[in-house]
Design a protein around this motif. Structure first.
Motif, short mmCIF file in Angstrom:
data_model
loop_
_atom_site.label_atom_id
_atom_site.label_comp_id
_atom_site.label_asym_id
_atom_site.label_seq_id
_atom_site.Cartn_x
_atom_site.Cartn_y
_atom_site.Cartn_z
N GLN A 174 -3.04 -2.97 -0.15
CA GLN A 174 -3.12 -1.68 0.31
C GLN A 174 -2.14 -0.86 -0.38
O GLN A 174 -1.04 -1.26 -1.07
N HIS A 175 -2.85 0.01 -1.04
CA HIS A 175 -2.31 1.16 -1.95
C HIS A 175 -1.44 2.15 -1.39
O HIS A 175 -0.84 2.83 -2.20
N ASN A 176 -1.68 2.56 -0.26
CA ASN A 176 -0.97 3.74 0.44
C ASN A 176 -0.33 3.23 1.78
O ASN A 176 -0.77 2.45 2.36
N GLY A 177 0.64 4.42 2.16
CA GLY A 177 1.37 4.09 3.38
C GLY A 177 0.36 4.87 4.63
O GLY A 177 -0.73 4.99 4.54
N ALA A 189 1.39 -5.34 -1.03
CA ALA A 189 1.63 -4.02 -0.83
C ALA A 189 2.18 -3.61 -2.07
O ALA A 189 2.89 -4.18 -2.91
N VAL A 190 2.07 -2.27 -2.80
CA VAL A 190 2.09 -1.83 -4.17
C VAL A 190 3.50 -1.09 -4.29
O VAL A 190 3.95 -1.01 -5.40
N SER A 191 4.11 -0.96 -3.16
CA SER A 191 5.55 -0.51 -3.32
C SER A 191 6.39 -0.88 -1.89
O SER A 191 5.71 -1.20 -0.84
N PRO A 192 7.67 -0.78 -2.20
CA PRO A 192 8.59 -1.16 -0.78
C PRO A 192 7.94 -0.35 0.32
O PRO A 192 8.04 -0.91 1.23
N ALA A 193 8.05 0.88 0.11
CA ALA A 193 7.42 1.82 1.08
C ALA A 193 6.06 1.53 1.84
O ALA A 193 6.06 1.43 2.88
N VAL A 194 5.17 1.15 0.90
CA VAL A 194 3.93 0.72 1.72
C VAL A 194 4.09 -0.50 2.27
O VAL A 194 3.61 -0.56 3.43
N ALA A 195 4.94 -1.44 1.82
CA ALA A 195 5.22 -2.61 2.61
C ALA A 195 5.81 -2.37 3.89
O ALA A 195 5.43 -3.04 4.81
N GLY A 196 6.61 -1.37 4.03
CA GLY A 196 7.43 -1.12 5.28
C GLY A 196 6.24 -0.55 6.16
O GLY A 196 6.31 -0.94 7.37
N ASP A 197 5.32 0.32 5.90
CA ASP A 197 4.24 0.88 6.63
C ASP A 197 3.30 -0.19 6.83
O ASP A 197 2.88 -0.06 8.15
N PHE A 253 0.07 12.22 -0.63
CA PHE A 253 0.83 11.00 -0.28
C PHE A 253 0.47 10.10 -1.81
O PHE A 253 -0.80 10.34 -2.20
N GLU A 254 1.26 9.09 -1.83
CA GLU A 254 1.05 8.28 -2.69
C GLU A 254 1.58 6.93 -2.48
O GLU A 254 2.57 6.75 -2.03
N GLY A 255 1.24 5.77 -3.02
CA GLY A 255 1.76 4.47 -2.67
C GLY A 255 2.78 4.23 -3.80
O GLY A 255 3.86 4.06 -3.62
N MET A 256 2.20 4.17 -5.12
CA MET A 256 3.09 4.09 -6.22
C MET A 256 2.27 4.55 -7.34
O MET A 256 1.18 3.73 -7.91
N SER A 257 2.35 5.76 -8.15
CA SER A 257 1.40 6.47 -8.89
C SER A 257 1.61 5.81 -10.14
O SER A 257 2.38 5.86 -10.87
N LEU A 258 0.27 5.43 -10.62
CA LEU A 258 0.17 4.81 -12.09
C LEU A 258 0.25 6.09 -12.80
O LEU A 258 0.66 6.07 -13.96
N ALA A 259 -0.27 7.19 -12.54
CA ALA A 259 -0.40 8.42 -13.33
C ALA A 259 1.09 9.00 -13.67
O ALA A 259 1.11 9.28 -14.94
N VAL A 260 1.69 8.89 -12.58
CA VAL A 260 3.38 9.34 -12.83
C VAL A 260 3.98 8.32 -14.05
O VAL A 260 4.63 8.76 -14.87
N MET A 261 3.84 7.05 -13.63
CA MET A 261 4.39 6.11 -14.62
C MET A 261 3.99 6.20 -16.13
O MET A 261 4.68 6.21 -16.74
N THR A 292 4.18 -4.83 -7.13
CA THR A 292 4.37 -3.35 -7.25
C THR A 292 3.33 -2.98 -8.49
O THR A 292 3.26 -3.87 -9.29
N ASN A 293 2.95 -1.71 -8.65
CA ASN A 293 1.86 -1.11 -9.64
C ASN A 293 2.79 -1.29 -10.92
O ASN A 293 3.99 -1.22 -11.10
N GLY A 294 2.11 -1.58 -11.96
CA GLY A 294 2.55 -1.60 -13.37
C GLY A 294 1.60 -1.10 -14.41
O GLY A 294 0.36 -0.86 -13.88
#
Length: 213
Positions: free
Chosen positions: A34-37, A61-69, A202-210, A85-87
């Motif tokens: 799951q990539h998004n919340g 889940a690709v981020s702690p926030a997504v895992a919570g959702d 919305f974003e799960g954990m943005s690769l573009a930002v990283m 987490t995404n890398g």
């Protein structure tokens, strides 16, 4: 020969549905990422995911926030949720810092030309031209900064290209918006960019930002 994969790994809603059916039919281990919340799925899809993810062997889940959702809204037991987490590949994102000479020389020939500096603030947005990515939000925000010498470079393609081009014309910013399409080598394309903007809804954990960082 007989089709018998060792594992099924799904990433989007339609693939999750297929993974669920294949799991039931062939009893093959199934993992769903799951990539998004919760913002990424409507009520009906949420109900479907609650039902089918019960059969998944693991839900990534690709981020702690997504895992919570995933736990709270999709009602997946915490013990079946794996946080991965995404890398990003640092050698690809910033080869001038991290790559050995052989990699740098091999990639130099296919480096994309970076946008030409026009003497102002060079902005960029990287992502699919879809509602989630919020290009329209950025366009409207930039109309309030019309007196500043900015230029916006858009990297990516998608279903909303024509609508976004029309919106840029309606807002009177089309001459300052530059469409580059899909660019394989973003490290070269962003060489002269001052700021990468991420106006996503919305974003799960943005690769573009990283990668931009």
């Amino acid at each position: 020969g007989e089709w018998r994969p060792d594992i099924i790994h799904s990433h989007i809603f339609s693939a999750d549905a297929a993974g669920y059916l294949l799991k039931r039919e062939f009893d093959i281990p199934w993992v769903s990422t799951q990539h998004n919340g919760r913002q990424s799925v409507g009520r009906l899809r949420r109900l479907v995911l609650r039902r089918i993810l019960r059969s998944a062997d693991r839900v990534i889940a690709v981020s702690p926030a997504v895992a919570g959702d995933v736990e709270k809204y999709l009602r997946v037991d915490r013990v079946r949720i794996a946080l991965i987490t995404n890398g990003i590949d640092l050698e690809q994102a910033c080869p001038h810092y991290t790559s050995p000479p052989s990699f740098a020389s091999a990639s130099a020939g296919r480096r994309a030309p970076s946008p030409k500096r026009r003497g102002g603030i060079e902005l960029a947005i990287v992502g699919r031209l879809e509602e989630q990515k919020g290009h329209d939000i950025l366009f409207r925000a930039l109309t309030d900064l019309h007196d500043l010498p900015w230029e916006l470079h858009i990297f990516g393609e998608g279903a909303l290209r024509a609508l976004l081009e029309n919106l840029a014309r309606e807002l009177g910013i089309n001459e300052r918006v530059h469409w580059h399409g899909v660019v394989p080598d973003m490290s070269g394309a962003l060489a002269n960019i001052d700021c990468v903007v991420a106006p996503s809804r919305f974003e799960g954990m943005s690769l573009a930002v990283m990668e931009a960082m």
